[in-house]
Write an enzyme that holds these catalytic residues in place. Structure first.
Site, PDB file in Angstrom:
ATOM      1  N   CYS A 120      12.212   6.706   4.981  1.00 34.14           N
ATOM      2  CA  CYS A 120      13.342   6.107   5.687  1.00 34.14           C
ATOM      3  C   CYS A 120      14.580   6.475   4.901  1.00 34.14           C
ATOM      4  CB  CYS A 120      13.201   4.585   5.789  1.00 34.14           C
ATOM      5  SG  CYS A 120      14.629   3.819   6.602  1.00 34.14           S
ATOM      6  N   CYS A 123      17.281   3.209   4.515  1.00 30.63           N
ATOM      7  CA  CYS A 123      17.008   2.108   3.580  1.00 30.63           C
ATOM      8  C   CYS A 123      15.514   2.025   3.294  1.00 30.63           C
ATOM      9  CB  CYS A 123      17.549   0.786   4.107  1.00 30.63           C
ATOM     10  SG  CYS A 123      17.055   0.410   5.805  1.00 30.63           S
ATOM     11  N   SER A 124      14.793   1.130   3.987  1.00 31.91           N
ATOM     12  CA  SER A 124      13.367   0.984   3.696  1.00 31.91           C
ATOM     13  C   SER A 124      12.580   0.578   4.933  1.00 31.91           C
ATOM     14  CB  SER A 124      13.155  -0.049   2.582  1.00 31.91           C
ATOM     15  OG  SER A 124      13.688  -1.308   2.966  1.00 31.91           O
ATOM     16  N   CYS A 125      12.961   1.071   6.113  1.00 28.46           N
ATOM     17  CA  CYS A 125      12.195   0.770   7.329  1.00 28.46           C
ATOM     18  C   CYS A 125      10.762   1.266   7.123  1.00 28.46           C
ATOM     19  CB  CYS A 125      12.828   1.446   8.538  1.00 28.46           C
ATOM     20  SG  CYS A 125      14.449   0.763   8.962  1.00 28.46           S
TER      21      CYS A 125
END
Length: 221
Positions: A120, A123-125
């Protein structure tokens, strides 16, 4: 693959070796920020501690073991595999795995010609309903940037060397669409039961940074 813009930065350089992050053992940037924001929200009474606790309990119930069940079922049930590749979320729900958000799930199959890697860049999906919380290194900029720019080098740092004649496809998660890798079933597992196969599947194999490996010879399986 669609690339996100990157609106925020952190204290890790783009080119920091992934091995240093994976094995550092230090609290990560996002872990520290999450704790600070959570405590501030409670202090300002914008959210209650009980509500946070309930949400944590939901997240704690989600682990890579759920995704491993999905992978093993796909390995032994061709019809389920077909449904999984067509609609990942619906197929997971067949196994009783509920989704507590509105995200879709696309399952990508590794083959002898294609290796999939998930990232991702924003960010941190991450497919949390089936894998739980992402590892710290997945959220940091060295992985987010380098996985797109030099995926073979990043995989090599995880000990995964992909032959030159195998295509690497990097899929960029979004707020609404998450990805899960269906790794290749290892040779030598013909006749293995679903429970035995489930035990082989790890979080990293479903992100795409590692292949599924057989137990060390002589170890119990």
């Amino acid at each position: 693959m669609s690339a996100h813009a990157e609106p925020h930065d952190d204290h890790h350089g783009h080119d920091q070796p992934l091995a240093e992050i994976v094995h550092s053992g230090r609290p990560g940037y996002y872990e520290i920020m999450e704790t600070a924001v959570r405590e501030l929200l409670v202090e300002r009474r914008l959210i209650g501690a009980d509500e946070i606790r309930r949400q944590i309990e939901v997240l704690d119930s989600r682990t890579p073991a759920l995704g491993a069940r999905v992978v093993a079922r796909a390995w032994v049930d061709p019809d389920f595999k077909e449904r999984l590749l067509a609609d990942g979320r619906t197929a997971c729900e067949e196994l009783g795995i509920s989704f507590y958000d509105d995200t879709g799930l696309i399952v990508l199959e590794n083959t002898d010609r294609v290796h999939n890697l998930i990232v991702c860049t924003l960010c941190s999906c991450y497919p949390r309903p089936v894998l739980g919380l992402p590892p710290d290194w997945y959220k940091l900029k060295p992985y987010r940037a380098r996985a797109v720019r030099e995926p073979r080098a990043v995989l090599a740092e995880f000990g995964t060397v992909i032959p030159d004649d195998v295509e690497i496809r990097v899929s960029d998660s979004t707020a609404m669409v998450r990805f899960l890798v269906l790794p290749r079933r290892p040779a030598g597992t013909d006749g293995w039961g679903e429970e035995e196969l489930t035990a082989l599947v790890t979080r990293d194999t479903m992100i795409g940074v590692a292949p599924v490996a057989l137990p060390i010879a002589g170890a119990d399986r």
